[in-house]
Scaffold this motif. Sequence first.
Motif, short mmCIF file in Angstrom:
data_model
loop_
_atom_site.label_atom_id
_atom_site.label_comp_id
_atom_site.label_asym_id
_atom_site.label_seq_id
_atom_site.Cartn_x
_atom_site.Cartn_y
_atom_site.Cartn_z
N GLN A 25 73.15 48.64 56.84
CA GLN A 25 72.16 49.48 56.17
C GLN A 25 71.63 48.81 54.90
O GLN A 25 70.44 48.83 54.62
CB GLN A 25 72.75 50.85 55.80
N MET A 26 72.50 48.21 54.14
CA MET A 26 72.12 47.55 52.89
C MET A 26 71.22 46.36 53.17
O MET A 26 70.18 46.17 52.52
CB MET A 26 73.36 47.09 52.13
N SER A 27 71.59 45.57 54.15
CA SER A 27 70.82 44.37 54.48
C SER A 27 69.43 44.71 55.00
O SER A 27 68.43 44.15 54.57
CB SER A 27 71.59 43.53 55.51
N VAL A 28 69.37 45.66 55.94
CA VAL A 28 68.07 46.05 56.52
C VAL A 28 67.18 46.70 55.47
O VAL A 28 65.98 46.42 55.40
CB VAL A 28 68.29 47.01 57.72
N ALA A 29 67.76 47.57 54.64
CA ALA A 29 66.98 48.25 53.60
C ALA A 29 66.41 47.25 52.61
O ALA A 29 65.27 47.38 52.17
CB ALA A 29 67.86 49.26 52.87
N CYS A 30 67.18 46.24 52.26
CA CYS A 30 66.72 45.20 51.34
C CYS A 30 65.53 44.45 51.94
O CYS A 30 64.52 44.22 51.26
CB CYS A 30 67.86 44.24 51.03
N PHE A 31 65.65 44.07 53.20
CA PHE A 31 64.58 43.33 53.86
C PHE A 31 63.29 44.15 53.93
O PHE A 31 62.20 43.67 53.60
CB PHE A 31 65.02 42.93 55.26
N LEU A 32 63.41 45.41 54.36
CA LEU A 32 62.23 46.26 54.51
C LEU A 32 61.58 46.57 53.15
O LEU A 32 60.36 46.56 53.02
CB LEU A 32 62.60 47.56 55.22
N ALA A 33 62.40 46.85 52.14
CA ALA A 33 61.86 47.16 50.82
C ALA A 33 61.11 45.97 50.25
O ALA A 33 60.05 46.13 49.63
CB ALA A 33 62.98 47.57 49.87
N GLY A 34 61.64 44.77 50.46
CA GLY A 34 61.00 43.57 49.94
C GLY A 34 59.65 43.29 50.55
O GLY A 34 58.82 42.60 49.96
N ILE A 35 59.42 43.83 51.75
CA ILE A 35 58.14 43.59 52.44
C ILE A 35 57.20 44.78 52.30
O ILE A 35 56.03 44.62 51.99
CB ILE A 35 58.39 43.31 53.94
N LEU A 36 57.74 45.99 52.53
CA LEU A 36 56.88 47.18 52.58
C LEU A 36 56.26 47.54 51.24
O LEU A 36 55.29 48.29 51.19
CB LEU A 36 57.68 48.37 53.13
N ILE A 37 56.79 47.01 50.15
CA ILE A 37 56.18 47.26 48.85
C ILE A 37 54.74 46.74 48.83
O ILE A 37 53.89 47.24 48.10
CB ILE A 37 57.02 46.63 47.71
N ASP A 38 54.47 45.75 49.66
CA ASP A 38 53.12 45.17 49.71
C ASP A 38 52.11 46.08 50.41
O ASP A 38 50.94 45.71 50.54
CB ASP A 38 53.13 43.79 50.38
N LEU A 39 52.55 47.24 50.88
CA LEU A 39 51.58 48.22 51.39
C LEU A 39 50.62 48.64 50.28
O LEU A 39 49.53 49.13 50.55
CB LEU A 39 52.32 49.46 51.94
#
Length: 204
Positions: A25-39
């Motif tokens: 959960q920590m790893s996936v959340a970190c990856f998604l947060a790092g990318i989805l902020i660019d929305l």
Amino acid sequence: MNIFAHTAVSFAVSALLWVAFKKVQMSVACFLAGILIDLDHVFDYLMNRELMEKFRYLRHPRKFFRFLSSDYTKHGSTYVSYKLLHSIELLIVVPFLYGFGIWNAAATGIVVGFTVHIMMDSVPVRHLGLVSLIYKLYNRFPTGSEVIKRTLVKSGIDVNECQLCGARGDMVIYRNKSMMGFARRRSDKVMVLCPNCHERMCSQ
């Protein structure tokens, strides 16, 4: 915006979290947060287009993603910068959530991914304005060019003179295509151009 650099770094950081804590959960959340902020860039792109342009993208959805590789990259510095998710003030809620026990591995991953993204955007520019909602509100949401110009002035660069033709006046910031990757400073990546030279460089 460099979605490819953010994706690569987010993947590397999330992989390190997996190695260190073994929590998916920590790893996936970190990856998604790092990318989805660019929305945020999608929102900025739409807010800076004419109404008919928006309808045109609704009729042709595939063209909507053109901003990832061309339109936004070329003209993004001239757009008004809203980017509400790019706000370091969002970290204020972290101690409150932690204090009230509303925390888990995914939340840690989100904070790490968010913080890394914010650092990648602010450290090269050496200006927190692009990642501070308070700054953007106080300055009535400046364009990316206006924020970067203030950094260039501190470096002794004349932001009122075109670096190509020498014309003086209101200049535009242009990302130098020959300086890709992680330059030491954002000033290594950009050129100060007049509107005519900027348009000519963008059309090449």
